[in-house]
Design a protein around this motif. Structure first.
Motif, short mmCIF file in Angstrom:
data_model
loop_
_atom_site.label_atom_id
_atom_site.label_comp_id
_atom_site.label_asym_id
_atom_site.label_seq_id
_atom_site.Cartn_x
_atom_site.Cartn_y
_atom_site.Cartn_z
N ILE A 19 0.83 -1.20 0.00
CA ILE A 19 0.00 0.00 0.00
C ILE A 19 0.87 1.26 0.00
CG2 ILE A 19 -1.65 1.35 1.38
CD1 ILE A 19 -2.86 -1.41 2.23
N ALA A 20 1.89 1.26 0.86
CA ALA A 20 2.79 2.41 0.92
C ALA A 20 3.52 2.61 -0.41
CB ALA A 20 3.80 2.24 2.05
N SER A 21 4.01 1.52 -1.01
CA SER A 21 4.75 1.66 -2.27
C SER A 21 3.84 2.16 -3.39
CB SER A 21 5.45 0.35 -2.65
OG SER A 21 4.52 -0.65 -2.96
N ILE A 22 2.60 1.69 -3.41
CA ILE A 22 1.64 2.18 -4.41
C ILE A 22 1.40 3.68 -4.22
CG2 ILE A 22 -0.79 2.08 -5.15
CD1 ILE A 22 -0.62 -1.00 -4.58
N GLY A 23 1.26 4.10 -2.96
CA GLY A 23 1.07 5.53 -2.67
C GLY A 23 2.24 6.37 -3.16
N PHE A 24 3.46 5.89 -2.91
CA PHE A 24 4.64 6.65 -3.35
C PHE A 24 4.80 6.64 -4.87
CE2 PHE A 24 6.07 6.20 1.11
CZ PHE A 24 6.36 7.54 1.36
N VAL A 25 4.41 5.54 -5.52
CA VAL A 25 4.45 5.50 -6.99
C VAL A 25 3.45 6.52 -7.55
CG1 VAL A 25 3.89 4.11 -9.03
CG2 VAL A 25 5.35 3.16 -7.25
N ILE A 29 4.27 9.69 -9.89
CA ILE A 29 3.61 9.96 -11.18
C ILE A 29 3.09 11.40 -11.21
CG2 ILE A 29 1.58 9.39 -12.59
CD1 ILE A 29 2.03 6.42 -11.68
N MET A 30 2.51 11.83 -10.10
CA MET A 30 2.01 13.22 -10.03
C MET A 30 3.17 14.22 -10.16
SD MET A 30 -1.11 13.32 -7.34
CE MET A 30 -1.05 11.90 -6.28
N PHE A 31 4.30 13.93 -9.53
CA PHE A 31 5.46 14.81 -9.63
C PHE A 31 5.95 14.89 -11.07
CE2 PHE A 31 7.63 15.30 -5.23
CZ PHE A 31 6.41 15.55 -4.62
N VAL A 32 5.95 13.75 -11.77
CA VAL A 32 6.42 13.74 -13.16
C VAL A 32 5.40 14.43 -14.07
CG1 VAL A 32 6.89 12.22 -15.14
CG2 VAL A 32 7.86 11.69 -12.89
N TYR A 33 4.13 14.16 -13.86
CA TYR A 33 3.07 14.68 -14.73
C TYR A 33 2.90 16.19 -14.61
CZ TYR A 33 -1.61 15.50 -16.55
OH TYR A 33 -2.68 16.01 -17.24
N ILE A 58 12.84 13.68 -9.09
CA ILE A 58 12.46 13.05 -7.82
C ILE A 58 11.26 12.12 -8.05
CG2 ILE A 58 11.49 13.48 -5.51
CD1 ILE A 58 13.21 16.09 -5.52
N GLY A 59 10.31 12.56 -8.84
CA GLY A 59 9.15 11.73 -9.17
C GLY A 59 9.55 10.46 -9.89
N PHE A 60 10.44 10.59 -10.86
CA PHE A 60 10.90 9.42 -11.61
C PHE A 60 11.62 8.43 -10.69
CE2 PHE A 60 14.15 7.21 -14.14
CZ PHE A 60 13.31 6.53 -15.02
N VAL A 61 12.49 8.96 -9.82
CA VAL A 61 13.21 8.11 -8.87
C VAL A 61 12.22 7.39 -7.95
CG1 VAL A 61 14.81 8.13 -6.91
CG2 VAL A 61 15.37 9.40 -8.99
N ALA A 62 11.19 8.12 -7.48
CA ALA A 62 10.17 7.52 -6.61
C ALA A 62 9.43 6.40 -7.34
CB ALA A 62 9.18 8.58 -6.14
N ILE A 63 9.09 6.62 -8.61
CA ILE A 63 8.39 5.60 -9.38
C ILE A 63 9.25 4.33 -9.49
CG2 ILE A 63 7.52 4.98 -11.69
CD1 ILE A 63 6.79 8.01 -11.98
#
Length: 185
Positions: A19-25, A29-33, A58-63
């Motif tokens: 659940i946590a990993s899905i939230g961070f992904v 995605i929002m950071f990248v978009y 940062i968004g890409f790294v998080a994904i």
């Protein structure tokens, strides 16, 4: 006397990890978009969050990072293997992404505790680290083990984050079994 202690994988902890990993992904995605709309005013005070390209990175790294953790979580969720086995041969670890299987008592020099932020883990100091890095079944696992080696002086670590066991109790159990089995060998 062959006492065998088996500690199971905690499906509840794995589900929380997923659940946590899905939230961070999703955040990644929002950071990248649309980086400017998804950064709070609090974070904008920091210089790197003023730069939309940095936010995208940062968004890409998080994904990527949390996507890998999510993949690992899904794999662990359906894993039927016991998380940790302690017996007269040694410690058989199947608790984390860099687990290597059997760690023989004869190879173990010490078991110590380390903490990074709020996560505690056990470090298994061994005589011949390359023996265990060589057991890695993938390049990624070997890379993780080498990274552990650089940071902590050993490629082997065990955490209770995926186990049905409290860390403090695991720490006591491991120290007790290490002393008992080292004296036998």
């Amino acid at each position: 006397m062959n006492n065998r202690i088996e500690i199971q994988i905690s499906k509840k902890k794995i589900i929380l990890l997923l659940i946590a990993s899905i939230g961070f992904v999703i955040c990644g995605i929002m950071f990248v978009y649309d980086p400017q709309n998804f950064v709070s005013e609090y974070l904008i005070r920091y210089r790197m969050f003023n730069n939309p390209e940095m936010i995208r990175i940062i968004g890409f790294v998080a994904i990527v990072f949390f996507g890998i953790i999510g993949f690992y979580g899904i794999k662990k969720l359906f894993d039927k293997k016991v998380g940790l086995i302690i017996d007269s041969s040694g410690i058989t670890d199947n608790s984390n992404a860099s687990s290597i299987g059997l760690i023989e008592w004869n190879d173990i020099l010490d078991i110590r505790t380390e903490q990074v932020v709020s996560t505690k883990f056990l470090l298994i100091d061994i005589e011949n680290p390359e023996k265990y890095i060589g057991k890695a079944k993938s390049r990624m696992k070997a890379k993780l083990m080498r990274s552990n080696m650089k940071m902590y002086g050993t490629p082997l670590s065990i955490t209770s984050n995926t186990l049905k066991y409290n860390f403090r109790e695991l720490q006591k159990l491991m120290q007790t079994e290490f002393k008992r089995n080292k004296n036998v060998g």
